[in-house]
Design an enzyme around this catalytic site. Structure first.
Site, PDB file in Angstrom:
ATOM      1  N   ASP A 106       7.542  26.786  64.331  1.00 12.93           N
ATOM      2  CA  ASP A 106       7.150  26.069  63.110  1.00 12.93           C
ATOM      3  C   ASP A 106       7.782  24.690  63.015  1.00 12.93           C
ATOM      4  O   ASP A 106       8.073  24.201  61.931  1.00 12.93           O
ATOM      5  CB  ASP A 106       7.471  26.914  61.859  1.00 12.93           C
ATOM      6  CG  ASP A 106       6.875  28.296  61.985  1.00 12.93           C
ATOM      7  OD1 ASP A 106       5.687  28.380  62.298  1.00 12.93           O
ATOM      8  OD2 ASP A 106       7.607  29.289  61.808  1.00 12.93           O
TER       9      ASP A 106
ATOM     10  N   LYS B 168       4.436  21.717  65.999  1.00 16.94           N
ATOM     11  CA  LYS B 168       3.807  21.485  67.313  1.00 16.94           C
ATOM     12  C   LYS B 168       2.323  21.207  67.177  1.00 16.94           C
ATOM     13  O   LYS B 168       1.779  20.373  67.887  1.00 16.94           O
ATOM     14  CB  LYS B 168       3.990  22.715  68.218  1.00 16.94           C
ATOM     15  CG  LYS B 168       5.422  23.005  68.587  1.00 16.94           C
ATOM     16  CD  LYS B 168       5.517  24.248  69.456  1.00 16.94           C
ATOM     17  CE  LYS B 168       5.184  25.546  68.730  1.00 16.94           C
ATOM     18  NZ  LYS B 168       6.100  25.901  67.640  1.00 16.94           N
TER      19      LYS B 168
ATOM     20  N   GLN C   6       5.651  29.533  69.187  1.00 15.12           N
ATOM     21  CA  GLN C   6       7.010  29.911  68.767  1.00 15.12           C
ATOM     22  C   GLN C   6       7.997  28.798  69.164  1.00 15.12           C
ATOM     23  O   GLN C   6       7.589  27.657  69.242  1.00 15.12           O
ATOM     24  CB  GLN C   6       7.420  31.281  69.340  1.00 15.12           C
ATOM     25  CG  GLN C   6       6.637  32.456  68.743  1.00 15.12           C
ATOM     26  CD  GLN C   6       5.321  32.730  69.437  1.00 15.12           C
ATOM     27  OE1 GLN C   6       5.238  32.728  70.650  1.00 15.12           O
ATOM     28  NE2 GLN C   6       4.278  32.963  68.672  1.00 15.12           N
TER      29      GLN C   6
HETATM   30  P1  IMP Z   1       6.637  38.957  67.107  1.00 15.50           P
HETATM   31  O1  IMP Z   1       6.393  37.749  67.944  1.00 15.50           O
HETATM   32  O2  IMP Z   1       5.515  39.230  66.133  1.00 15.50           O
HETATM   33  O3  IMP Z   1       7.001  40.163  67.910  1.00 15.50           O
HETATM   34  O4  IMP Z   1       7.919  38.660  66.185  1.00 15.50           O
HETATM   35  C1  IMP Z   1       9.214  38.499  66.720  1.00 15.50           C
HETATM   36  C2  IMP Z   1       9.968  37.419  65.982  1.00 15.50           C
HETATM   37  O5  IMP Z   1       9.380  36.159  66.273  1.00 15.50           O
HETATM   38  C3  IMP Z   1       9.953  37.534  64.453  1.00 15.50           C
HETATM   39  O6  IMP Z   1      11.175  37.049  63.949  1.00 15.50           O
HETATM   40  C4  IMP Z   1       8.825  36.598  64.055  1.00 15.50           C
HETATM   41  O7  IMP Z   1       8.969  36.136  62.726  1.00 15.50           O
HETATM   42  C5  IMP Z   1       9.015  35.496  65.060  1.00 15.50           C
HETATM   43  N1  IMP Z   1       7.785  34.735  65.315  1.00 15.50           N
HETATM   44  C6  IMP Z   1       6.724  35.132  66.058  1.00 15.50           C
HETATM   45  N2  IMP Z   1       5.799  34.166  66.108  1.00 15.50           N
HETATM   46  C7  IMP Z   1       6.281  33.131  65.402  1.00 15.50           C
HETATM   47  C8  IMP Z   1       5.788  31.810  65.124  1.00 15.50           C
HETATM   48  O8  IMP Z   1       4.719  31.385  65.565  1.00 15.50           O
HETATM   49  N3  IMP Z   1       6.589  31.010  64.357  1.00 15.50           N
HETATM   50  C9  IMP Z   1       7.800  31.433  63.910  1.00 15.50           C
HETATM   51  N4  IMP Z   1       8.295  32.646  64.143  1.00 15.50           N
HETATM   52  C10 IMP Z   1       7.550  33.488  64.892  1.00 15.50           C
HETATM   53 MG    MG Z   2       3.862  28.194  63.210  1.00 13.61          MG
END
Ligand code: IMP
Ligand code: MG
Length: 424
Positions: free
Chosen positions: A12, A15, A223
């Protein structure tokens, strides 16, 4: 020309906006990891586009690719294609290609994501999109790939092979094991496969051939660096590798082909989900930053935790990614905040650290040491010329450059495409 763009923090960072800005001078934009856990916001004029799978360059007429290292939920992709169509943006197989080897996120992955999170004493706070479970299946070689999905018979054959074990696991966790072979789900996926059939491509071929022909290619990360499954803050991380080198391995492009690596740095820091955030602001100022910056998850709507820029983590992000330049974003959000703090060192067991400790446990025990800088009150959102920025604002930018030892080439001062200072 091959440019990799990654987030230098916890995702966040903005990008989407930077990729959109650079898309007009590129030929091919490619996603290399993650899935629809990502949320990239692009604002053009009055319109706001929220993308989860399609690369942020979609608003231009460029070739877009989803690489084999992505885990793709076909329902999300088809929804995104039709939403874009409703906004007058045609996405067709000439424009978008999905690699044959891309893993498919199945309904049982989504079900299991929630079930697993319930069993964890320390919650990761996943986005519940089944991302980690789909990656597990890749590693355990039980994945269903895009090339299977678009061939109905192969899809059914693969599903029959993995279904019994999925049902046992879901059943034992108290979940809805019928989800695995439910007729509606199967026919929905077959239908999605039919719709997406012509999008199939070989991404590593397209990217390498494109580079050979002198095309400009941007690999867009999802991410951020500290959510990397190897180098991040385990276990509070996502399940893919988010650092720049991952673009090479996930796309099948040799490291000798990389020309530039751009790190996107938000002027402060945010994190959504669990895990350490040493510079978190837990008083009303944190709430103010959240409101002004619109810091709510694009995918889940969760409020993001907000804090001061962490220069110690930034030093590590620069090592991990090998950035050649930085894009500083959301600087306008800090307008009116005085003083502005930035963490330059940590205190750890009476010692001063310039670089973060390796384990999450040690990181959690560190205390940020701050430097305070004067803020500014002027509205900076429409400034296009660096020299017209308030002096204190320039000082903050110089400080970030001093910490990172990497030139800042873009400064974003608002969500719109034209709110940017391009220092190239
Ligand atoms: P997952 O990717 O859904 O397995 O989540 C694992 C961790 O990554 C959690 O803390 C999510 O909030 C974080 N996360 C996953 N995708 C994003 C993103 O695009 N932006 C910010 N945090 C993310
Ligand atoms: Mg985002």
């Amino acid at each position: 020309m091959f440019t990799i763009i990654t987030g230098s923090q916890f995702g966040d960072e903005g990008k989407g906006k930077i990729v959109d800005y650079l898309a007009k001078e590129s030929d091919i934009l490619v996603r290399f990891q993650g899935g629809d856990n990502a949320g990239h916001t692009v604002v053009v004029g009055e319109e706001t586009y929220r993308l989860h799978l399609i690369p942020s360059g979609v608003l231009y007429n460029k070739r877009l690719l989803i690489g084999p290292g992505v885990v793709m939920n076909p329902e999300t992709l088809v929804r995104e294609i039709s939403e874009l169509k409703n906004s007058g943006i045609d996405v067709n197989p000439k424009k978008l290609g999905v690699d044959a080897k891309t893993s498919i996120v199945m309904p049982y992955h989504v079900e299991l994501d929630s079930l697993r999170e319930v069993t964890r004493p320390d919650k990761i706070g996943t986005t519940k999109r089944g991302i980690g479970l789909a990656y597990e299946d890749k590693v355990s070689r039980e994945e269903i790939r895009f090339s299977d999905l678009i061939n109905g018979d192969l899809f059914l054959e693969k599903l029959e092979k993995v279904a019994p074990i999925k049902e046992i696991i879901i059943g034992s966790l108290g979940g809805d094991k019928e989800i695995v072979r439910r007729k509606e789900n199967i026919s929905k996926y077959i239908e999605l496969g039919r719709f997406l059939r012509d999008y199939i491509t070989d991404v590593s071929f397209e990217v390498n051939q494109g580079l050979k022909e002198g095309r400009k290619i941007i690999a867009e990360g999802a991410q951020g660096t500290f959510l990397d499954v190897i180098h991040g803050t385990q276990k509070y991380v996502t399940s893919s590798s988010t650092v720049a080198g991952s673009a090479c391995s996930n796309l099948g492009v040799g490291p000798t082909k990389v020309d530039e690596v751009i790190g996107v740095v938000k002027a402060y820091i945010t994190r959504v989900g669990g895990g350490p955030l040493l510079t978190e602001i837990k008083d009303p100022l944190g709430d103010k930053i959240r409101e002004v910056g619109g810091e709510y998850g694009t995918t889940t709507g969760r409020p993001r935790r907000c804090g001061w820029l962490d220069g110690v983590l930034l030093r590590k992000a620069i090592f991990l990614n090998g950035y050649t330049s930085l894009a500083l974003t959301k600087l306008d959000v800090l307008t009116g905040i005085d003083p502005i703090k930035i963490s330059l060192d940590y205190e750890f067991d009476g010692e001063t650290l310039r670089y973060p400790p390796e384990t999450t446990g040690d990181l959690e025990r560190c205390k940020p040491i701050y430097e305070e800088l004067s803020g500014w009150k002027e509205d900076i959102r429409e400034i296009k010329d660096f020299d017209r920025l308030p002096k204190t604002c320039k000082n903050y930018i110089y400080k970030i450059e001093e910490v990172s030892e990497v030139p800042i080439k873009f400064i974003s001062l608002g969500p719109r495409r034209d709110q940017i200072i391009d220092l190239r």
